[in-house]
Design a protein around this motif. Structure first.
Motif, PDB file in Angstrom:
ATOM      1  N   PHE A  18       3.556  -7.015  55.995  1.00 60.44           N
ATOM      2  CA  PHE A  18       4.123  -7.238  57.465  1.00 60.44           C
ATOM      3  C   PHE A  18       2.619  -7.333  58.197  1.00 60.44           C
ATOM      4  CE2 PHE A  18       4.242  -5.419  62.232  1.00 60.44           C
ATOM      5  CZ  PHE A  18       4.690  -6.213  62.474  1.00 60.44           C
ATOM      6  N   GLN A  67       2.816 -10.991  57.628  1.00 60.03           N
ATOM      7  CA  GLN A  67       3.139 -12.150  58.741  1.00 60.03           C
ATOM      8  C   GLN A  67       2.264 -11.768  60.711  1.00 60.03           C
ATOM      9  OE1 GLN A  67       7.122 -10.915  58.947  1.00 60.03           O
ATOM     10  NE2 GLN A  67       7.021 -11.375  61.043  1.00 60.03           N
ATOM     11  N   GLY A 121       5.676  -1.963  60.959  1.00 59.67           N
ATOM     12  CA  GLY A 121       6.729  -3.642  61.421  1.00 59.67           C
ATOM     13  C   GLY A 121       7.804  -3.183  59.932  1.00 59.67           C
ATOM     14  N   MET A 122       7.663  -3.272  58.908  1.00 61.43           N
ATOM     15  CA  MET A 122       8.651  -3.216  58.388  1.00 61.43           C
ATOM     16  C   MET A 122      10.264  -2.593  58.406  1.00 61.43           C
ATOM     17  SD  MET A 122       7.406  -5.174  55.716  1.00 61.43           S
ATOM     18  CE  MET A 122       8.913  -5.126  54.420  1.00 61.43           C
ATOM     19  N   GLN A 123      10.408  -1.674  59.290  1.00 56.09           N
ATOM     20  CA  GLN A 123      11.244  -1.458  59.964  1.00 56.09           C
ATOM     21  C   GLN A 123      11.768  -2.509  61.016  1.00 56.09           C
ATOM     22  OE1 GLN A 123      12.682   1.121  57.783  1.00 56.09           O
ATOM     23  NE2 GLN A 123      11.026   0.852  56.536  1.00 56.09           N
ATOM     24  N   ARG A 175      11.787  -5.458  61.054  1.00 55.74           N
ATOM     25  CA  ARG A 175      12.346  -6.618  60.611  1.00 55.74           C
ATOM     26  C   ARG A 175      13.841  -5.952  60.297  1.00 55.74           C
ATOM     27  NH1 ARG A 175       9.231  -9.421  55.392  1.00 55.74           N
ATOM     28  NH2 ARG A 175       7.286 -10.131  56.509  1.00 55.74           N
ATOM     29  N   ALA A 176      13.443  -4.426  59.284  1.00 59.06           N
ATOM     30  CA  ALA A 176      15.127  -4.332  58.723  1.00 59.06           C
ATOM     31  C   ALA A 176      16.269  -4.270  60.231  1.00 59.06           C
ATOM     32  CB  ALA A 176      14.541  -3.057  58.109  1.00 59.06           C
ATOM     33  N   GLU A 185      15.829  -6.201  61.783  1.00 57.11           N
ATOM     34  CA  GLU A 185      16.275  -7.364  62.689  1.00 57.11           C
ATOM     35  C   GLU A 185      16.094  -7.700  63.907  1.00 57.11           C
ATOM     36  OE1 GLU A 185      20.733  -9.514  61.146  1.00 57.11           O
ATOM     37  OE2 GLU A 185      19.948  -7.808  59.225  1.00 57.11           O
ATOM     38  N   ASP A 199      11.558 -12.730  65.257  1.00 55.55           N
ATOM     39  CA  ASP A 199      11.197 -12.911  64.470  1.00 55.55           C
ATOM     40  C   ASP A 199       9.493 -12.426  65.300  1.00 55.55           C
ATOM     41  OD1 ASP A 199      11.602 -13.145  62.208  1.00 55.55           O
ATOM     42  OD2 ASP A 199      10.044 -14.750  61.693  1.00 55.55           O
ATOM     43  N   GLN A 225       8.500  -8.836  67.287  1.00 53.82           N
ATOM     44  CA  GLN A 225       8.128  -8.275  66.192  1.00 53.82           C
ATOM     45  C   GLN A 225       6.959  -8.064  66.013  1.00 53.82           C
ATOM     46  OE1 GLN A 225       9.029  -9.006  61.483  1.00 53.82           O
ATOM     47  NE2 GLN A 225      11.125  -9.347  62.541  1.00 53.82           N
TER      48      GLN A 225
END
Lengths: 234, 234
Positions: free
Chosen positions: A196, A199, B131-133, B135-136, B138, B141, B144
């Motif tokens: 992340f 990114q 951040g990864m959550q 992404r999960a 959705e 972009d 985020q």
DNA sequence: ACCTGAACACCGTTCAAGT
DNA sequence: ACCTGAACACCGTTCAAGT
């Protein structure tokens, strides 16, 4: 020079330039903080600038803590006074938040002290102003407290970050260079561990702090809008 | 006593109790911070506790700044490691936030340093996990970055507040007494100037910091839920 | 009442000297 | 390589002494 500060007894002439007052001390402290940062404010430096002794300062201001609170309150009050009343409560909340953002951007040390001393008068002013707008938004009574707290906490979080960034001496205060260097180092992180971060590294250079700050406020306002009978303007 | 710390040359025995290592220094620093607060950590006190000289500490740790970053990273890493993976991304975000809240509650000085040094590894860990959550979830972009920033800033804001409250010596650390006294003083404010503060003063005693913290997270998550194609669980 | 400035009790950090 | 501890250059705060 020193003899110029003598004045006849009785009601002192507060307009006299050489007279030491709490107000003059606070003003000089702000100048010192703006010029040299938080480490630049010492009683010694302040005494020198005001051509007096450190004991004289302690006569007017109890200790450093009180001095910092006074300077912070000064800046915050000025920022709050600058915010005009708006027809839409959500707009006024945005203006309050942006006013604080700009004040802290101009005086980063305010951010540091604000988050360290949340029970000071400066915080009360902010809380009051935001809270009244939540009332106007008809946020349910029980939710007003935590909604206001959420907004204030967010503002404080950003305030602390900005203070930290301003304090950071890396790249000699060149913000663009700092962001570029940070982005570069982030891009080199382990893709497994930090996907992340890698990114967002791409979005880091040239991103607008102020816009991002406001986007966060809008996120919270949107959440608040879901609480009550009337929605925050979107 | 001193002679016990001698060991034969070559690969040093890192398990030896008397051996000075960066790890042992950091651990002792955490104990000092927990026991006596931020002002309790000095190189002199630390040297005394480890029966060594201040110069020895500087051999292993460059300066106080690095020492504080190391202690903070230690506590944050431990807190993050304790957070389990969850099926629902929003739940994991809540767990991360609560884990940080609890860690800072137990070690208030972490809150202060975290908001002062946001570019440290501790922050990167938090950012990555949140951040990864997103992404999960959705979240789009482009959103985020600022959604993660909003969450992190909010957490930092609360962290700073908690650190400040813990640092506040009023009422000898008795939280209930402190809240009651604050509520009482708020109730006496001018009703014209501070209607909102007076109103929430009633809710102040006995309010649950942790619950209020989570309510703020939920507010932001609700706002985030409006951004993307899939809603944060509500 | 207000100011002076030396004195006190601290800091973080450096560094010659030791082992 | 690692440790010692005195020395240096600072702090905030106090307080006897001045006006």
């Amino acid at each position: 020079m020193r003899s110029m500060t003598r004045h006849k007894p009785g009601r002192p002439d507060r307009r006299r330039a050489g007279l030491l007052t709490r107000e003059r001390i606070v003003r000089a402290a702000i100048e010192l903080l703006d010029a040299d940062g938080e480490t630049g404010l010492t009683f010694r430096a302040l005494a020198k600038r005001l051509s007096t002794g450190s004991g004289a300062l302690h006569w007017h201001v109890a200790d450093k803590h009180e001095l910092l609170s006074a300077t912070t309150a000064d800046v915050v009050t000025a920022a709050m006074d600058r915010v005009r009343d708006r027809a839409a409560p959500a707009d006024e909340i945005r203006d309050v938040a942006l006013g604080l953002f700009d004040a802290i951007d101009a005086h980063p040390w305010v951010g540091a002290h604000l988050s360290r001393e949340p029970w000071q008068s400066a915080m009360l002013q902010i809380f009051e102003r935001i809270g009244m707008q939540l009332r106007a938004l008809e946020v349910p009574d029980k939710a007003q407290f935590f909604a206001a707290t959420a907004l204030v906490n967010y503002v404080l979080g950003v305030a602390g970050q900005n203070a930290a960034t301003a304090r950071n001496p890396a790249h000699g205060g060149d913000r663009d260079a700092f962001l570029a260097a940070t982005a570069a180092s982030w891009s080199e992180l382990d893709p497994e561990m930090h996907p992340f971060i890698r990114q967002i590294a791409k979005q880091l250079p040239g991103h607008d702090d102020r816009k991002q700050f406001l986007a966060g406020i809008d996120l919270i306002l949107a959440g608040i809008g879901l609480l009550g009978p009337r929605r925050a303007r979107r």
